[in-house]
Write a protein that holds these residues in place. Structure first.
Motif, short mmCIF file in Angstrom:
data_model
loop_
_atom_site.label_atom_id
_atom_site.label_comp_id
_atom_site.label_asym_id
_atom_site.label_seq_id
_atom_site.Cartn_x
_atom_site.Cartn_y
_atom_site.Cartn_z
N THR A 1 0.84 -1.21 0.00
CA THR A 1 0.00 0.00 0.00
C THR A 1 0.87 1.26 0.00
O THR A 1 0.68 2.18 -0.81
CB THR A 1 -0.93 0.00 1.22
OG1 THR A 1 -1.84 -1.09 1.13
CG2 THR A 1 -1.71 1.32 1.30
N ARG B 1 1.30 3.94 -3.10
CA ARG B 1 0.93 5.34 -2.87
C ARG B 1 2.12 6.26 -3.14
O ARG B 1 1.97 7.34 -3.72
CB ARG B 1 0.43 5.53 -1.44
CG ARG B 1 -0.95 4.95 -1.19
CD ARG B 1 -1.37 5.11 0.26
NE ARG B 1 -2.71 4.58 0.49
CZ ARG B 1 -3.27 4.47 1.69
NH1 ARG B 1 -2.59 4.88 2.77
NH2 ARG B 1 -4.49 3.98 1.83
N THR B 2 3.30 5.84 -2.72
CA THR B 2 4.51 6.63 -2.97
C THR B 2 4.78 6.74 -4.46
O THR B 2 5.22 7.80 -4.95
CB THR B 2 5.71 5.98 -2.26
OG1 THR B 2 5.44 5.88 -0.86
CG2 THR B 2 6.98 6.79 -2.49
N SER C 1 -4.49 5.67 -4.98
CA SER C 1 -5.07 6.83 -4.28
C SER C 1 -4.97 6.62 -2.77
O SER C 1 -5.00 5.50 -2.27
CB SER C 1 -6.53 6.99 -4.69
OG SER C 1 -7.20 7.85 -3.81
N SER C 2 -4.90 7.72 -2.05
CA SER C 2 -4.83 7.64 -0.59
C SER C 2 -6.12 7.11 0.02
O SER C 2 -6.16 6.74 1.20
CB SER C 2 -4.52 9.02 0.00
OG SER C 2 -5.52 9.94 -0.37
#
Length: 971
Positions: free
Chosen positions: A788, A792-793, A798-799
């Motif tokens: 995750t 995200r990085t 998406s957050s």
């Protein structure tokens, strides 16, 4: 050898050397004879040869057993025969003693054949030449409910130790139980292990020394005495069954076999049966279940073995079988435990070479020089393979047979060939070469030791015989009687005149074929397989051309038969080593692209891929082309339904070794997901068990992505390499339960060491494109947390979305489908998931389907189950069994962890009633879904079946699949 004998031998050698020195120049044969005679003279004049029993001298004679008079161990056997009553049977004691001496002579040596020396066959004493092999113990088969934690709570540390496949030395085998099956590849040393067991136990009996057996084999005698070892070839039993008109049970045959041996002992007719019925007086060593000609007969022999041991828990039985033949209905039940012979380690190879050369070369300096040359040559061969095929490639020299062949070739030629086919060629030529070390009267007999007086012609006759026998198939191709041998020689215009000579040479010298009681077979199937390959590469290629040979292999469906696999691989290797590289490449390309049935096309591409991996010269373009061909075939709908599961699994494994070109199977950042839209579906089933009831409708208010395949070894390896096991952020639940303690080491309740990777279960499970196994629920959870953050990085997630372990509801919907299904199943990368829109839907005609593909029964076309391939399989091998959304292998392959903990449905499934809490504790069992390759119950891989397992345990049938969900995670 005494000094006077040495001096007499030196004088004889000097005369022969003098006779050759004037005529050897310009004649390679005579020059070689001269060189070897001079080498013999050097050996005799070396310092170590003056004293016979010097510390560096190894006597290599037929080994007999010095039976001790009034041996208490023999008395035990006699009393067992008499029914545990004291018996003064002097005659029986004598016969047992003579049997032990005979057995010692049969088992006490390892023979090297084909040496270009005075002794064409060199016996090496087993007690000095034997090197214990490494073997791998498959966990004992337990009831599935216990494995899954459905029974009473167990000590979890003990369960995990049981779960891992353990590796021990072969001299510890007898400690593993009374019913054992030793499996391994051709030439892996299975028979030698049995011979070593027989030899040590026989010595312990004869010398009245049970401590020897305990020290050498770990067999501790605590009550009674040692059992009498009986070494029985199962191929002889199969022949007996075919020809016998009377009783054909195994017990009757063993008595018959012992009575038929050309030996000095004469045991009573009821000797074996009386000991066997009592169970403790004998140890049965049954060799070569794979040498029973066909599967139908192997099944019959297996059932006879089971019948023999039934009700006799103390009767020790050890059976050997080639791994490839130990499948289908052949595997033994009745509590037999499988032990797999492992590839030789570098240390074992070195020990074998050193001990063999100790028996071959007496002069210490020359012995050490030869030994180091061979060991250096082996390492050079292996290093070149690693450069070509990668650091993790399998080693070439992995079996005792290959070590012996290397010894024979190196001893005779002072060099090593570059690849396996060339090695076989050199070994065969060395074994067929004439004895050229006798002069004068013996020189006149040299030609009579060759068929037709020529090595080349002799080899051609042998390979013709190998070919004609082999075409008869696995049932009839291993051995023939003398009449059949004469008939096939008579059918050849050139060889018919050589029949008498060929049979006489085979009887007297037995260079490659051996004769036993009028029946002929090759010393080892590997030699027959190579000779068949050479026949195809020479005679068949000359007659039909390359395209014709490929047609022969494909149209005859030989590429689909395990019987023909090794000859085809050796054919490619021979063309690469002895012909032009271009011809070999052309053969592989044509084979990979051949026509035929779905089974034929996929099997041909797989064999072609395996063949090119064995070559010395690197072929990256050919490897890549062959890999792409396998992928194309695995995704072909006709192949998906028409090729057997076994062939698809083998193709997937070869694809991994070639380099799987599918990013979705290898690259963690290219994982594929199937879109599961929001909406209701049917959860549970009323026709399975109480744990899956009731069947009821559940609605999921969100769409999500489900992994198309389970997480693979290659994908999980990125987590390991990225320090995933060292970063406490990913392990909150594990840390709370002391499963993760970086500062103090891994002191959790299941292990006393720091975990840094999954449990390893050997090559069959660790291929890059296979599902990762040996991971606990905690490790799966750490992986999704890590992924995750990674995505995200990278900006692809998406957050408001997270990578998660699916709940059991999410898992079941992905497997079964909702009440309505999209018109077209969709799968893609993680970045595409969040852009999914509502699509046109249709009614799910099977909303309560049993399996992901529908209600059709389980088969090897749709799922890896029932142990039909014996391990996990490459992802993408069972596309025909996909779910309505396109998720594959949700039945079989591996059980898959979910985030849900075990809790009854009650009246209905409620997601927020605490059942999906991640911090429920280590004693809360987690739900696993989908069944595994191991399961033989057709209910377990059903969509609605649910099982529970302890979150800290790791096994070779448990992996996981990930989901990408819009639910906010706790990160």
């Amino acid at each position: 050898m005494r000094r006077r004998e040495i001096e007499e031998k030196l004088a004889e050698l000097n005369v022969r050397i003098a006779a050759l020195e004037g005529v050897a120049a310009g004649n390679p044969t005579l020059a070689q004879m001269l060189s070897d005679l001079q080498a013999q003279r050097v050996e005799l004049t070396g310092d170590d040869n003056i004293v016979v029993q010097g510390r560096d001298n190894v006597t290599a004679q037929r080994q007999s057993i010095a039976v001790r008079e009034n041996s208490g161990q023999i008395s035990y056997i006699v009393n067992e025969y008499h029914g545990r009553e004291e018996g003064d049977d002097t005659r029986l004691r004598q016969q047992i003693a003579e049997y032990l001496q005979w057995l010692g002579e049969q088992c006490g040596t390892i023979e090297l054949r084909g040496l270009q020396s005075r002794e064409r066959v060199k016996p090496l004493a087993l007690e000095t030449a034997y090197v214990p092999l490494a073997v791998q113990i498959t966990p004992a088969l337990e009831r599935e409910s216990e494995d899954l934690g459905l029974g009473q709570p167990r000590d979890l540390a003990r369960m995990e130790r049981q779960a891992a496949v353990r590796e021990i030395a072969s001299n510890e085998i007898l400690q593993q139980g009374t019913r054992l099956i030793i499996a391994g590849g051709p030439g892996s040393g299975k028979t030698t292990v049995l011979a070593h067991i027989a030899w040590i136990v026989a010595r312990g009996l004869g010398e009245d020394n049970p401590a020897l057996v305990n020290d050498q084999l770990g067999l501790l005698v605590t009550d009674g005495g040692l059992p009498l070892p009986l070494l029985i070839p199962l191929s002889a039993y199969a022949l007996y069954r075919r020809n016998s008109t009377g009783r054909r049970d195994l017990a009757t045959f063993i008595t018959y076999y012992l009575q038929e041996q050309e030996a000095v002992f004469d045991l009573p007719d009821d000797f074996f049966k009386r000991l066997w019925r009592r169970g403790q007086g004998v140890m049965l060593l049954l060799d070569g279940l794979d040498e029973v000609p066909n599967e139908a007969e192997r099944v019959q022999v297996s059932r006879q073995i089971e019948k023999l041991v039934s009700g006799r828990e103390t009767l020790r039985v050890v059976v050997t079988c080639r791994s490839a033949a130990y499948k289908g209905k052949t595997p033994l039940g009745k509590g037999f435990r499988r032990i797999d012979v492992q590839p030789l380690t570098v240390e074992q190879i070195e020990a074998m070479v050193r001990q063999a050369y100790a028996g071959l070369v007496r002069d210490r300096v020359r012995r050490e020089k030869r030994t180091e040359q061979l060991l250096t040559g082996i390492e050079r061969m292996e290093a070149e393979r690693r450069v070509r095929l990668g650091e993790n490639t399998e080693r070439l020299v992995t079996s005792p047979l290959l070590v012996r062949m290397l010894l024979v070739v190196h001893y005779s030629e002072r060099r090593l060939p570059e690849q396996r086919a060339e090695l076989y060629l050199k070994a065969v030529d060395a074994m067929l070469a004439p004895d050229e070390y006798a002069l004068d009267a013996e020189v006149g007999q040299r030609l009579s030791r060759l068929v037709g007086g020529d090595v080349k012609l002799h080899r051609e006759v042998v390979q013709y015989v190998a070919w004609e026998m082999y075409q008869r198939g696995s049932a009839q191709g291993r051995e023939i009687d003398e009449r059949q041998l004469r008939d096939l020689l008579a059918a050849h215009d050139t060889y018919q005149a050589l029949a008498d000579e060929f049979i006489e040479v085979t009887r007297t010298r037995s260079p490659l074929l051996e004769e036993r009681a009028g029946r002929y077979r090759f010393l080892h199937l590997a030699f027959q397989e190579f000779l068949v390959a050479r026949y195809l590469a020479t005679t068949a290629l000359g007659r039909h051309g390359l395209a014709g040979v490929v047609r022969l292999l494909s149209e005859g469906d030989w590429v689909t038969e395990s019987w023909w696999r090794e000859p085809i691989l050796l054919l490619a290797g021979y063309l690469n080593a002895e012909s032009t590289p271009e011809l070999a490449v052309d053969f592989v390309r044509q084979l990979a692209q051949c026509d035929g049935t779905a089974e034929t096309r996929l099997a041909a591409a797989e064999v072609a891929g395996t063949a090119v991996l064995e070559w010395r010269t690197e072929q990256p373009a050919l490897q890549a082309d062959t890999a792409r061909r396998i992928v194309a075939l695995l995704t072909d709908e006709v192949v998906q339904t028409g090729a057997s599961g076994a062939v698809r699994v083998q193709a997937g494994a070869t694809l991994a070794r070639l380099g799987d070109p599918r990013p979705t199977a290898i690259d963690v950042d290219a994982m594929a997901f199937c879109w599961i839209p929001a909406g209701p579906f049917m959860l549970g089933a009323d026709d399975i068990d109480a744990d899956s009831k009731p069947a009821h409708e559940v609605a999921l208010a969100y769409g999500y992505g489900m992994g198309r395949w389970p997480v693979t070894q290659a994908q999980f390896a990125v987590f390991v390499a990225d320090g995933g096991y060292l970063d406490g952020r990913w392990w909150p639940e594990a840390r709370a339960e002391r499963f993760w303690e970086k500062e103090q080491g891994f002191k959790g309740r299941y292990d006393d060491r720091w975990r840094q990777e999954p449990i390893r279960f050997g090559d069959r499970f660790e291929l890059a494109n296979h599902p990762v196994v040996g991971v606990s629920w905690y490790e799966a959870l750490a992986f999704v947390r890590w992924l995750t953050v990674r995505w995200r990085t990278m900006g692809v997630l998406s957050s408001s979305w997270a990578v998660v372990l699916p709940s059991e509801a999410e898992w079941e919907k992905a497997a079964r489908g909702g009440l309505r299904l999209p018109e077209t199943a969709w799968w893609g990368g993680v970045a595409d998931l969040m852009m999914q829109q509502a699509e046109a839907t249709r009614r799910n005609r099977l909303p309560q389907r049993k399996y992901p593909w529908g209600n059709a029964a389980l088969s090897e076309q749709v799922a890896n189950w029932n142990r039909h391939v014996g391990a996990t399989s490459a992802v993408g091998s069972y596309a025909a069994g996909c779910s309505p959304y396109g998720c594959e292998e949700m039945s079989g392959n591996v059980w898959e962890w979910t985030r849900s903990h075990w809790q009854a449905y009650g009246e209905r499934y409620v997601a927020d009633d605490g059942r999906e809490a991640l911090d429920a504790g280590a004693d809360t069992r987690r739900v696993v879904r989908g069944g595994a390759w191991y399961n033989d119950n057709a209910e377990w891989p059903r969509c609605g079946v649910r099982y529970r397992y302890n979150p800290g345990l790791r096994y070779y049938r448990y992996g996981f699949r990930i989901a990408v969900s819009p639910l906010i995670s706790d990160l």
